[in-house]
Each structure stands twice: as C-alpha cells, then as structure tokens.
Design a protein around this motif. Structure first.
Motif, mmCIF file in Angstrom:
data_model
loop_
_atom_site.group_PDB
_atom_site.id
_atom_site.type_symbol
_atom_site.label_atom_id
_atom_site.label_comp_id
_atom_site.label_asym_id
_atom_site.label_seq_id
_atom_site.Cartn_x
_atom_site.Cartn_y
_atom_site.Cartn_z
ATOM 1 N N ALA A 223 -3.575 0.093 -5.051
ATOM 2 C CA ALA A 223 -3.574 1.250 -5.631
ATOM 3 C C ALA A 223 -5.081 2.154 -4.596
ATOM 4 C CB ALA A 223 -5.165 -0.059 -6.608
ATOM 5 N N ALA A 224 -4.568 1.376 -3.653
ATOM 6 C CA ALA A 224 -5.488 2.238 -2.205
ATOM 7 C C ALA A 224 -4.289 3.348 -1.728
ATOM 8 C CB ALA A 224 -5.886 1.463 -1.002
ATOM 9 N N VAL B 11 -3.898 5.894 -4.307
ATOM 10 C CA VAL B 11 -5.195 6.807 -4.828
ATOM 11 C C VAL B 11 -4.894 7.488 -3.157
ATOM 12 C CG1 VAL B 11 -7.775 7.526 -3.590
ATOM 13 C CG2 VAL B 11 -6.791 5.864 -5.619
ATOM 14 N N LEU C 41 -1.650 4.685 -9.918
ATOM 15 C CA LEU C 41 -2.701 4.572 -9.551
ATOM 16 C C LEU C 41 -2.633 3.665 -11.087
ATOM 17 C CD1 LEU C 41 -5.634 3.856 -9.080
ATOM 18 C CD2 LEU C 41 -6.395 5.543 -9.689
ATOM 19 N N SER D 215 -3.851 -0.871 -11.269
ATOM 20 C CA SER D 215 -4.768 -0.464 -11.738
ATOM 21 C C SER D 215 -4.733 -2.023 -13.086
ATOM 22 C CB SER D 215 -5.487 0.049 -13.263
ATOM 23 O OG SER D 215 -4.612 0.362 -14.251
ATOM 24 N N ALA E 142 -8.501 3.074 -13.855
ATOM 25 C CA ALA E 142 -8.619 3.165 -12.459
ATOM 26 C C ALA E 142 -10.533 1.889 -12.094
ATOM 27 C CB ALA E 142 -9.266 3.989 -11.728
ATOM 28 N N TYR F 50 -11.816 3.089 -7.180
ATOM 29 C CA TYR F 50 -10.757 4.397 -6.802
ATOM 30 C C TYR F 50 -11.047 5.069 -8.029
ATOM 31 C CZ TYR F 50 -8.814 -0.486 -4.538
ATOM 32 O OH TYR F 50 -8.106 -1.090 -3.980
#
Length: 516
Positions: free
Chosen positions: A299-300, A303, A336, A340, A422, A429
């Motif tokens: 997820a990082a 982003v 993303l 999640s 998110a 996030y």
C-alpha cells in the motif's frame, strides 16, 4: 446456450479475423478496416450477452465463483489444461477489453495508417491475447497468453509512432520480459509443490501449498524469505511492472509519448489493467497469507505512485506525458484499493479499472486530435481552443471533471470507495491518497485551462473543430463517464460476490500462515 464455447469464441474471433485478413488484398483498405471492426464488434456483443446472462448462472462448486467454464485436456504429460472461466471481476474487464479494442478499430485512419492490413492484424492478435489473459484459469495457459501478448505489441509499437518509439518499446519489453520470467519460475515452483501436480488454479487452491522454511544465508546467518514468499514476490514484480507501480514505472511515460493515439486507446485502456487483474486473480488466491503480511508495504508503494505521478504530471509540458503521469497516479489508486484487502477497497479498484480505461482512452483521443491539428503537444504553444473547437471543449471538459474526481462523475465513485478501503487499512494511507486527489484537481484544471482558455496562439489560430466521426468516438466514452458516476450499481451488482470470495480467502490465511 450452455453447449456453445462462448469464451473460446472470444479468443478465436479476433485471431481468426487476423488470419482472414491475409486473404484480403492490401489495396482494399475499406474491407480491411471493415473486417477489423466487425471482429471487434462481434466480441463486444458476446461479452455484453455474457454480462446479461451472468446473474442467472450459478457458479460451480469450486473455490472460485467461476461461470461459463470450459475445461479440456491440453498437455496431459504436464497435467496442464485448457481451462477458461470468468467471474464478476474478469467479466467487467472483458467488457472494457472488448470496448477499447472496438474503439481502437474505429479510430484507425485508412488514409494515414501505413501498412493498414499488417497494423489491423497486430491489433486483432493483441486482442486475442489480452482476452486469453482474462479468461485463463490454468497458470501455464495464463502465462502463454501473458507472454504471447508481447509479440504483436512489440511489432505494433516498434513500427508505428514517434521518433523515440524504438528505445521506448525496447524498455517496455525488457521490463515486462524480466518480470514474466520471474513469474514463470514461481509458476514452476507452485506446480512442483502442488500435491495435485497441476497448473490449474482451482486444483492448487483445493490443496494449499505449505510456505516452507525460511532460507538462512550461510556465513552471516541471516534469515530471509520462505520459498512461497519468494514465489509471491516473483508474481508481484511481474504484475507491478505491468500496472506499473513506482519505481517500476519508467517505461510508461516514454512509451505513451511515442505511441500513436489509436494504439494508446487499447494499450492504456486495458493492457496496464492486466497487472491489477493479476493481483486480484492470482496473488489474492495463491498467496493470501503473503498479501496479508506485506499489505502495508504494498500500500505504501501504491500511495507513492499516486503522489509521484501527480507531481510529475504538474511538472510536464508535453500533453502525452502529462496524461501518462496522470495515468500512473490513477493506477496507484487502483493498486491501493487492491492492497487494502477489504471489500470496499477491491470493489472500488474494480470500478476504477473500468473508469480509468474510459477516461484515459478519451484523453488520448483528444490529445491526438489536438496534435493532428496543431502539429505540437507542447502546452506552452497551445491555448484558446475553446473558441476554435467548441465540441472538443465540451468533451474535454467532461473528461477533465471525470479525471479530477468531481462528484457525479465516474472517477469519484471509484476513488471514494477506494478511500473507504484505505481508511479500513490505516487512516494515514487514506490521508496521503487524499493529497493525490487535490493534486489531480490541480494538474487536470491546469491542463484544461492551458489548452482551452486565453487568446489563441499561432499554433491554434486556424484549427477546425472535430469531424462527425471523431466526435462519435468520444460520445460513448463521455456518456459512460456520466452514467457510471450517477449509477454504478450494474458494476457492483456483478462484481461484489466475487470480491467477497477473494477477500474471504485472506482471513483463514492470516490466522494460519503456516499452511498458506
């Protein structure tokens, strides 16, 4: 109905039309384009019928909610099968695939496209391969279509487009082949470790593969990944390159800049979505424990793609590169939502896959029309098109509002649902992704104002508005932007059940990681 191999027909029709084109004399350009349109239209009609029939068709008793399955012996010595099937997620991607290839066929110019028969042949072969990717349940069959897709794409991209198409195409192929080879190694590992000794996804899921023990590096005694984690990383890299996710994105802006608009309609419209589809279909099913373990890291990166793509879109002056970096940012939202690992996030990702395909196709068509009339893509040399091209202004205004996520437009629905997912993952996030929404409004409005407002410049003084045929290509795209924004229910009605099934695989894997 049940005895007709509908899914096979979706592959055979474009492939058969590509072969049939070789019998048409090159000079009969109207026949060449007509046959190409007919083949893509036939595929779109079949996909529409399958979508209409899906609610009344019950899935099989296997681990995945598959419909219209076709299973035949393919390579008995390897226990590889010709296994096709669709679920509520792949069905909508098939619809997007059929739609953008039909649009791409309609966008072909008989007057300006060199070697039209060869060009149309490659387009049809690409559609057959992308369709096979979306339909394949057997891992080896999936890999064959995944790699086979690169052959017509390579020839297509290296022969048509701008001056930089050679290096851009080479970079794309090297990136993709490297990821694909890693995925092939992981497929072989799964085949060897599978108790069923099969490449079939459902057979592997029926008897889960153990993670195994982590490697220990000799001398320094550092513990690394388990074999299954390494296999997951191989799959993840292949799919992340295709999306692409930053920092594996560098091939995309160069390639999009060099591509002709008619190619970009289906390349940007669907090919980049196959990586997102791969994460849902294969990473979530084969590696639920690993997805759960690394969800925050993944997820990082998603982003990072959202923010980086938006900032780069603000810094560019070339119209194609602005749209290309905007695409990276929007694809980051899709990633993303998937990472999640929530119902909301993945449902939003499916909606946004469709939305992005519609919006990006419209934007690249508009950029192509502007370049054809002005001879440039430099934003600094373009302005005042509102006065010269009022119909283009209308279509571009709707696409701009959709691209920046205005409520009532299709992108708002997808991004809002992804943001809910998110937040369920971690509020940080969602807040960072929200910054990407603000930046999207900035670069899309900057692009719109730069093109449409202020007094006309020398490049835009004598331009004429869209022809009827050009406008008709944009009408269905703009209509879908508005329709989905106001009424997304048809997408979620078909996809929700499948999304719930995929998400349900995560919980037992998280509670019992040793067997997943």
């Amino acid at each position: 109905m049940n005895h007709i191999p509908w899914l096979t027909l979706l592959i055979v029709i474009p492939a058969g039309a590509a072969i049939l084109l070789q019998l048409v004399p090159r000079r009969l350009t109207a026949v060449v384009k007509g046959l190409t349109i007919f083949a893509t239209l036939a595929g779109a009609v079949i996909v529409t019928l399958l979508l209409l029939w899906m609610p009344g068709n019950k899935a099989t008793n296997g681990p995945l909610p598959l419909h219209f399955q076709e299973t035949h012996a393919w390579l008995p010595a390897l226990n590889a099968t010709y296994h096709l099937g669709i679920d509520g997620i792949s069905a909508w991607l098939l619809a997007l695939n059929a739609g953008v290839f039909l649009l791409g066929a309609l966008a072909i110019s008989r007057k300006t496209t060199d070697r039209l028969r060869f060009y149309c042949t490659l387009v049809l072969l690409t559609e057959a391969a992308t369709t096979g990717v979306l339909l394949s349940i057997d891992l080896l069959l999936f890999y064959m279509f995944w790699e086979g897709m690169l052959v017509p794409l390579y020839v297509l991209l290296s022969n048509w487009g701008g001056d930089k198409r050679g290096p851009a195409t080479l970079k794309f192929i090297v990136y993709t082949v490297a990821g694909s080879l890693l995925m092939l190694v992981a497929i072989i590992y799964l085949y060897i470790q599978s108790p069923s000794g099969s490449f079939d996804l459902e057979s592997i899921l029926a008897q889960p593969i153990s993670s195994g023990s982590a490697f220990v590096i000799p001398l320094i005694h550092v513990t690394t990944f388990t074999p299954k984690e390494l296999a997951f990383i191989c799959f993840a890299l292949a799919f992340a390159i295709k999306i692409p996710i930053v920092p594996l994105h560098t091939w995309l802006p160069d390639l999009y800049e060099a591509c002709p608009p008619a190619v970009l309609v289906f390349f940007a419209g669907v090919v980049s979505k196959l990586g997102a589809y791969g994460f849902i279909r294969f990473a979530l099913t084969l590696f639920p424990g690993e997805m759960e373990k690394y969800r925050f890291v993944l997820a990082a990166f998603a982003v990072l793609s959202i923010i980086y793509g938006a900032l780069m879109a603000l810094s560019e002056r070339d119209l194609k590169r602005i749209v290309a970096y905007a695409s990276i940012s929007h694809l980051g939202f899709i990633a993303l939502g998937i990472f999640s690992l929530t119902d909301n996030g993945i449902n939003g990702a499916v909606i946004q896959i469709i939305n992005h395909g519609i919006i990006i196709s419209a934007l690249f068509l508009i950029v192509g029309y502007v370049e054809a009339r002005t001879g440039t893509r430099d934003l600094g040399e373009l302005s005042g098109l509102e006065r010269r091209m009022p119909w283009l202004y209308f279509f571009f205004l709707v696409a701009t509002l959709a691209g920046l996520g205005m409520p009532g437009m299709n992108s708002f629905v997808g991004e809002f649902t992804i943001m809910l997912g998110a937040f369920q993952l971690n509020w940080v996030y969602a807040v960072l992704a929200g910054g990407g929404v603000v930046l999207a409004a900035w670069y899309m409005l900057r692009l719109h104002q730069g093109l449409m407002h202020d007094p006309p410049k020398p490049r835009t003084e004598g331009v004429h508005d869209l022809h009827l045929g050009e406008g008709m290509l944009l009408v269905p795209l703009v209509a879908m932007m508005i329709f989905i924004g106001l009424y997304p229910k048809p997408i979620t009605d078909v996809s929700t059940g499948s999304v719930n099934t995929y998400v349900s695989l995560i919980q037992p894997a998280a509670s019992n990681p040793g067997t997943q």
